[in-house]
Design a protein around this motif. Structure first.
Motif, PDB file in Angstrom:
ATOM      1  N   VAL A  68     -32.105 -44.184  12.458  1.00 23.50           N
ATOM      2  CA  VAL A  68     -31.019 -43.345  10.741  1.00 23.50           C
ATOM      3  C   VAL A  68     -31.811 -42.550  10.108  1.00 23.50           C
ATOM      4  O   VAL A  68     -31.274 -41.737  10.017  1.00 23.50           O
ATOM      5  N   ASP A  69     -32.618 -42.603   9.856  1.00 19.14           N
ATOM      6  CA  ASP A  69     -34.441 -41.679   9.174  1.00 19.14           C
ATOM      7  C   ASP A  69     -34.110 -40.833   9.885  1.00 19.14           C
ATOM      8  O   ASP A  69     -34.221 -39.254   9.098  1.00 19.14           O
ATOM      9  N   PRO A  72     -30.141 -38.736  10.123  1.00 15.97           N
ATOM     10  CA  PRO A  72     -28.859 -38.877   9.284  1.00 15.97           C
ATOM     11  C   PRO A  72     -27.739 -37.861   8.938  1.00 15.97           C
ATOM     12  O   PRO A  72     -26.385 -38.725   8.957  1.00 15.97           O
ATOM     13  N   ALA A  75     -25.646 -40.601  11.662  1.00 11.80           N
ATOM     14  CA  ALA A  75     -25.438 -41.957  10.886  1.00 11.80           C
ATOM     15  C   ALA A  75     -23.951 -41.620   9.794  1.00 11.80           C
ATOM     16  O   ALA A  75     -22.606 -42.046  10.548  1.00 11.80           O
ATOM     17  N   GLN A  76     -23.615 -40.437   9.354  1.00  8.98           N
ATOM     18  CA  GLN A  76     -23.060 -39.766   8.490  1.00  8.98           C
ATOM     19  C   GLN A  76     -21.850 -39.432   9.281  1.00  8.98           C
ATOM     20  O   GLN A  76     -20.648 -39.871   8.279  1.00  8.98           O
ATOM     21  N   ALA A 113     -32.118 -46.862   4.999  1.00  5.46           N
ATOM     22  CA  ALA A 113     -31.485 -46.208   5.225  1.00  5.46           C
ATOM     23  C   ALA A 113     -30.136 -45.950   5.651  1.00  5.46           C
ATOM     24  O   ALA A 113     -29.795 -44.001   5.192  1.00  5.46           O
ATOM     25  N   GLN A 116     -28.728 -44.248   2.167  1.00  2.70           N
ATOM     26  CA  GLN A 116     -29.378 -42.571   1.827  1.00  2.70           C
ATOM     27  C   GLN A 116     -28.708 -41.600   2.640  1.00  2.70           C
ATOM     28  O   GLN A 116     -27.677 -40.613   2.211  1.00  2.70           O
ATOM     29  N   ALA A 117     -28.431 -42.320   4.426  1.00  2.75           N
ATOM     30  CA  ALA A 117     -28.337 -41.340   5.086  1.00  2.75           C
ATOM     31  C   ALA A 117     -26.450 -41.218   5.190  1.00  2.75           C
ATOM     32  O   ALA A 117     -26.185 -39.432   5.389  1.00  2.75           O
ATOM     33  N   CYS A 118     -25.704 -42.404   4.488  1.00  3.29           N
ATOM     34  CA  CYS A 118     -24.502 -42.202   4.525  1.00  3.29           C
ATOM     35  C   CYS A 118     -24.000 -41.637   3.459  1.00  3.29           C
ATOM     36  O   CYS A 118     -22.667 -42.049   3.048  1.00  3.29           O
TER      37      CYS A 118
END
Length: 232
Positions: A68-69, A72, A75-76, A113, A116-118
C-alpha cells in the motif's frame, strides 16, 4: 513442490476445527467470493481491475501494508471503486513467528497505510477494515485468540489453486473449476508472486463460473450470510 492437491484436504480438516474463521459461504447458496492477496501492485492490480469492471464483479483484496505504501494511488483506486478491503499484515511474514506486540503493530501499520493512501480517517479504517487473512494461511489457536481479542475477523479460504507458483493460466483455471462449489472462497494473488497472470486468469475464469450458475459476492457478504444462517 506444488501442494495444490493438498489444499482441499486441508480445508476439510481445518474448517470444522476452527469455526471462528470464515472458510467459505454456505453450501446451499451459489454465492462465491473472489479474493486477492499480496497487493496492491502498481501494474498487476490495475490490469485486474479492468477485468473485474468489465464483468461488474465484486471482489475482496487482502493488502500488505508495505505494498500500500509503495502503490498508494492504486490502493486509493481499488477503494474508491468499492471493492472490499482486508489486511494481510504489513510484510508477508507468518503470523505465528511474530510476537503478539509485533503482530498487532503489523496490522495497525497496515491500517495506517490504508488510511493515508485512501485519504480516510484512521479511526474509520480501524473500525471498518478488520478482516485479516494470515500470510500463507499460517495460524495457531493463539493467533486466532489474539485476532478475536483485538476485534479482527480471520478469513481463510476453500479454493487455493496455487497461482503464485505460476503453473499456467489454464492449469489455475482448471484447478478452480475442479474445486469450486456453492459458497466457495477463492484465493488468487495480484502481488509480485502470481500477479503477472492474474488479470488473464480472471478473464478466463469469470465467464466460466457465471455459466456454471455462480454469482459473486464480497467477503463481508459471506460473513453476513454465515451470520444469518446460524441465527435461523
Amino acid at each position: 513442490m506444488q501442494l495444490a492437491p493438498l489444499y482441499p484436504v486441508l480445508y476439510q480438516l481445518l474448517k470444522p476445527a476452527f469455526p471462528g474463521c470464515l472458510w467459505s459461504g454456505h453450501c446451499s447458496s451459489p454465492a462465491i467470493a473472489l479474493t486477492f492477496d499480496d497487493g496492491p501492485h502498481p501494474e498487476y492490480t490495475p490490469q485486474l481491475l479492468e477485468v473485474l469492471n468489465t464483468y461488474n464483479i465484486p471482489a475482496s483484496f487482502f493488502w500488505l501494508g508495505a505494498c500500500v505504501d509503495q502503490a498508494p494511488a492504486v490502493a486509493q483506486s481499488v477503494y474508491e471503486q468499492g471493492y472490499w478491503i482486508g489486511l494481510h499484515g504489513y510484510n508477508h511474514r507468518a503470523f505465528p513467528k511474530l510476537t503478539p506486540a509485533a503482530l498487532k503493530q503489523s496490522l495497525e501499520q497496515t491500517q495506517n497505510a490504508i488510511a493515508q493512501a485512501c485519504h480516510l480517517d484512521l479511526a474509520y479504517v480501524q473500525q471498518h477494515v478488520t478482516d485479516v487473512r494470515p500470510p500463507n494461511g499460517f495460524f495457531t489457536p493463539q493467533t486466532l485468540n489474539l485476532l478475536k481479542n483485538w476485534g479482527y475477523r480471520p478469513v481463510m479460504w476453500s479454493v487455493v489453486p496455487e497461482d503464485w507458483e505460476r503453473p499456467g493460466i489454464s492449469i489455475v483455471t482448471q484447478r478452480v473449476l475442479k474445486q469450486v462449489q456453492q459458497g466457495s472462497l477463492i484465493v488468487l494473488h495480484d502481488g509480485y508472486f502470481g500477479g503477472v497472470d492474474v488479470a488473464a486468469t480472471v478473464a478466463e475464469l469469470i465467464p466460466l463460473l457465471l455459466q456454471l450458475g455462480y454469482h459473486f459476492v464480497t467477503v463481508d457478504q459471506l460473513w453476513q450470510m454465515q451470520s444469518q444462517h446460524y441465527n435461523k
